[in-house]
Design a protein around this motif. Sequence first.
Motif, PDB file in Angstrom:
ATOM      1  N   PHE A  34       0.801  -1.227   0.000  1.00  0.00           N
ATOM      2  CA  PHE A  34       0.000   0.000   0.000  1.00  0.00           C
ATOM      3  C   PHE A  34       0.832   1.275   0.000  1.00  0.00           C
ATOM      4  O   PHE A  34       0.275   2.373  -0.105  1.00  0.00           O
ATOM      5  N   GLY A  35       2.138   1.132   0.137  1.00  0.00           N
ATOM      6  CA  GLY A  35       2.979   2.314   0.246  1.00  0.00           C
ATOM      7  C   GLY A  35       3.390   2.535   1.691  1.00  0.00           C
ATOM      8  O   GLY A  35       2.539   2.457   2.590  1.00  0.00           O
ATOM      9  N   GLU A  36       4.657   2.820   1.934  1.00  0.00           N
ATOM     10  CA  GLU A  36       5.153   2.929   3.303  1.00  0.00           C
ATOM     11  C   GLU A  36       4.497   4.052   4.094  1.00  0.00           C
ATOM     12  O   GLU A  36       4.339   3.961   5.311  1.00  0.00           O
ATOM     13  N   ALA A  37       4.116   5.124   3.430  1.00  0.00           N
ATOM     14  CA  ALA A  37       3.549   6.285   4.133  1.00  0.00           C
ATOM     15  C   ALA A  37       2.027   6.218   4.252  1.00  0.00           C
ATOM     16  O   ALA A  37       1.416   7.115   4.841  1.00  0.00           O
ATOM     17  N   SER A  38       1.410   5.159   3.726  1.00  0.00           N
ATOM     18  CA  SER A  38      -0.058   5.101   3.729  1.00  0.00           C
ATOM     19  C   SER A  38      -0.599   4.709   5.104  1.00  0.00           C
ATOM     20  O   SER A  38       0.019   3.925   5.834  1.00  0.00           O
ATOM     21  N   GLY A  39      -1.768   5.248   5.432  1.00  0.00           N
ATOM     22  CA  GLY A  39      -2.424   4.890   6.686  1.00  0.00           C
ATOM     23  C   GLY A  39      -2.887   3.447   6.694  1.00  0.00           C
ATOM     24  O   GLY A  39      -2.928   2.814   7.760  1.00  0.00           O
ATOM     25  N   ALA A  40      -3.222   2.917   5.505  1.00  0.00           N
ATOM     26  CA  ALA A  40      -3.669   1.516   5.431  1.00  0.00           C
ATOM     27  C   ALA A  40      -2.555   0.581   5.873  1.00  0.00           C
ATOM     28  O   ALA A  40      -2.805  -0.403   6.598  1.00  0.00           O
ATOM     29  N   ALA A  41      -1.314   0.866   5.475  1.00  0.00           N
ATOM     30  CA  ALA A  41      -0.182   0.018   5.866  1.00  0.00           C
ATOM     31  C   ALA A  41       0.022   0.043   7.371  1.00  0.00           C
ATOM     32  O   ALA A  41       0.239  -1.005   8.005  1.00  0.00           O
ATOM     33  N   TRP A  42      -0.079   1.234   7.970  1.00  0.00           N
ATOM     34  CA  TRP A  42       0.114   1.332   9.420  1.00  0.00           C
ATOM     35  C   TRP A  42      -1.070   0.736  10.178  1.00  0.00           C
ATOM     36  O   TRP A  42      -0.880   0.079  11.215  1.00  0.00           O
ATOM     37  N   ALA A  43      -2.292   0.953   9.697  1.00  0.00           N
ATOM     38  CA  ALA A  43      -3.471   0.392  10.368  1.00  0.00           C
ATOM     39  C   ALA A  43      -3.440  -1.135  10.344  1.00  0.00           C
ATOM     40  O   ALA A  43      -3.710  -1.800  11.357  1.00  0.00           O
ATOM     41  N   LEU A  44      -3.092  -1.707   9.185  1.00  0.00           N
ATOM     42  CA  LEU A  44      -3.008  -3.171   9.083  1.00  0.00           C
ATOM     43  C   LEU A  44      -1.845  -3.710   9.915  1.00  0.00           C
ATOM     44  O   LEU A  44      -1.918  -4.838  10.423  1.00  0.00           O
ATOM     45  N   SER A  45      -0.793  -2.940  10.064  1.00  0.00           N
ATOM     46  CA  SER A  45       0.312  -3.355  10.924  1.00  0.00           C
ATOM     47  C   SER A  45      -0.132  -3.427  12.378  1.00  0.00           C
ATOM     48  O   SER A  45       0.276  -4.331  13.122  1.00  0.00           O
ATOM     49  N   ILE A  46      -0.976  -2.480  12.782  1.00  0.00           N
ATOM     50  CA  ILE A  46      -1.524  -2.499  14.148  1.00  0.00           C
ATOM     51  C   ILE A  46      -2.439  -3.706  14.328  1.00  0.00           C
ATOM     52  O   ILE A  46      -2.426  -4.365  15.378  1.00  0.00           O
ATOM     53  N   VAL A  47      -3.228  -4.027  13.300  1.00  0.00           N
ATOM     54  CA  VAL A  47      -4.086  -5.212  13.354  1.00  0.00           C
ATOM     55  C   VAL A  47      -3.228  -6.473  13.491  1.00  0.00           C
ATOM     56  O   VAL A  47      -3.525  -7.371  14.292  1.00  0.00           O
ATOM     57  N   GLY A  48      -2.152  -6.547  12.711  1.00  0.00           N
ATOM     58  CA  GLY A  48      -1.246  -7.694  12.811  1.00  0.00           C
ATOM     59  C   GLY A  48      -0.615  -7.803  14.182  1.00  0.00           C
ATOM     60  O   GLY A  48      -0.489  -8.907  14.741  1.00  0.00           O
ATOM     61  N   LEU A  49      -0.226  -6.662  14.746  1.00  0.00           N
ATOM     62  CA  LEU A  49       0.337  -6.639  16.099  1.00  0.00           C
ATOM     63  C   LEU A  49      -0.682  -7.173  17.112  1.00  0.00           C
ATOM     64  O   LEU A  49      -0.336  -7.963  18.005  1.00  0.00           O
ATOM     65  N   THR A  50      -1.929  -6.767  16.962  1.00  0.00           N
ATOM     66  CA  THR A  50      -2.989  -7.216  17.863  1.00  0.00           C
ATOM     67  C   THR A  50      -3.158  -8.735  17.804  1.00  0.00           C
ATOM     68  O   THR A  50      -3.274  -9.401  18.844  1.00  0.00           O
ATOM     69  N   ILE A  51      -3.167  -9.278  16.600  1.00  0.00           N
ATOM     70  CA  ILE A  51      -3.350 -10.719  16.430  1.00  0.00           C
ATOM     71  C   ILE A  51      -2.198 -11.489  17.061  1.00  0.00           C
ATOM     72  O   ILE A  51      -2.413 -12.521  17.726  1.00  0.00           O
ATOM     73  N   VAL A  52      -0.975 -10.997  16.885  1.00  0.00           N
ATOM     74  CA  VAL A  52       0.189 -11.664  17.480  1.00  0.00           C
ATOM     75  C   VAL A  52       0.090 -11.668  19.006  1.00  0.00           C
ATOM     76  O   VAL A  52       0.325 -12.693  19.668  1.00  0.00           O
ATOM     77  N   ILE A  53      -0.261 -10.519  19.581  1.00  0.00           N
ATOM     78  CA  ILE A  53      -0.373 -10.414  21.038  1.00  0.00           C
ATOM     79  C   ILE A  53      -1.469 -11.336  21.567  1.00  0.00           C
ATOM     80  O   ILE A  53      -1.271 -12.081  22.533  1.00  0.00           O
ATOM     81  N   ARG A  54      -2.641 -11.312  20.926  1.00  0.00           N
ATOM     82  CA  ARG A  54      -3.743 -12.122  21.411  1.00  0.00           C
ATOM     83  C   ARG A  54      -3.484 -13.618  21.219  1.00  0.00           C
ATOM     84  O   ARG A  54      -3.906 -14.435  22.036  1.00  0.00           O
ATOM     85  N   ALA A  55      -2.785 -13.982  20.144  1.00  0.00           N
ATOM     86  CA  ALA A  55      -2.433 -15.387  19.950  1.00  0.00           C
ATOM     87  C   ALA A  55      -1.483 -15.858  21.053  1.00  0.00           C
ATOM     88  O   ALA A  55      -1.588 -16.987  21.543  1.00  0.00           O
TER      89      ALA A  55
END
Length: 319
Positions: A34-55
Amino acid sequence: MSFIGSIGSFIMQPLYYAISVVLVGFHTVFGKLFGEASGAAWALSIVGLTIVIRAALIPLFVKQIKASRNMQLLQPQVKELQKKYGHDREKLAQETMALYKDAGTNPFASCMPILLQMPIFLALFRLLDHAAKRGDGRGILSDEKATQFAHSELFGVQISKTFIGADGDTGVMIMAAFFVLAMLVTTFTTQRQLMTKNMPESAMTGPYAQQQKMLLYVLPVVFAVGGVAFPIGVLIYWTVSNLWTMGQQFYVIRRNPAPGTPAFKAKQQRDQRKGIAPSADPSAATATEEAPPTHQRVQPKRQSKSQRKKNTGPNKNNP
């Protein structure tokens, strides 16, 4: 104050590194899409972080469910102790804790996943807050990446902004309000799901039930009030975490419900429709064991005519 702040920073440093490693790792992947500066990339990174923590917290969640289930099943015995030692608070507390110990449960075990998440949540909040306000990185999140995050936009809204710091930006206020409301609804639904589906009738009264009912309404309000000060990125983390909890709890309750609950009866009905022998309800088994045995009249053994003559013959010859 600076000394206390230094201690807090020292304690939080390992969490900054752990969170930033996962966050930057996901951003490396989504940034290429999505591009390094895009909000979608950072938002999905936060979602990925959440999944890792909860797992990583799944074992603790299983212990939480078991502890909550045992607490529910012990409520009839707790009520008996309250009747017996209601006049002596100290004795009641001792006997209640002894009961919990014998059952291998702990009233505080159900709070462990939330308590362990709080330092992670605080570290993520400070990580994103420093990135948004100062452009300062923490852990392996460089200052350049932090500045990039601070200016990244999702649907034209900076995800580093907060509801109270929107400065009249309607887009920020709408998105922040949406995630605050989502956080409130998911928290309420998760707690209500536990109370209505996986609690026996005997556990719906008493101090434990009153505590659960209070949390049902208090927790969502607390999160909603505090949520207006959280960056949108943090709200994304908390909402996804709540959705994970809700789905995970639904799965556990559906597959392994507590005996004597609506979820247990629903599972029995599903098993019957599938032709599977329904699981026995331990509460019903206990009631059966406690029921007094019924004595049936023993029927005499059938005998042939010759046997009857043989048995009655000597009696006839007696004078």
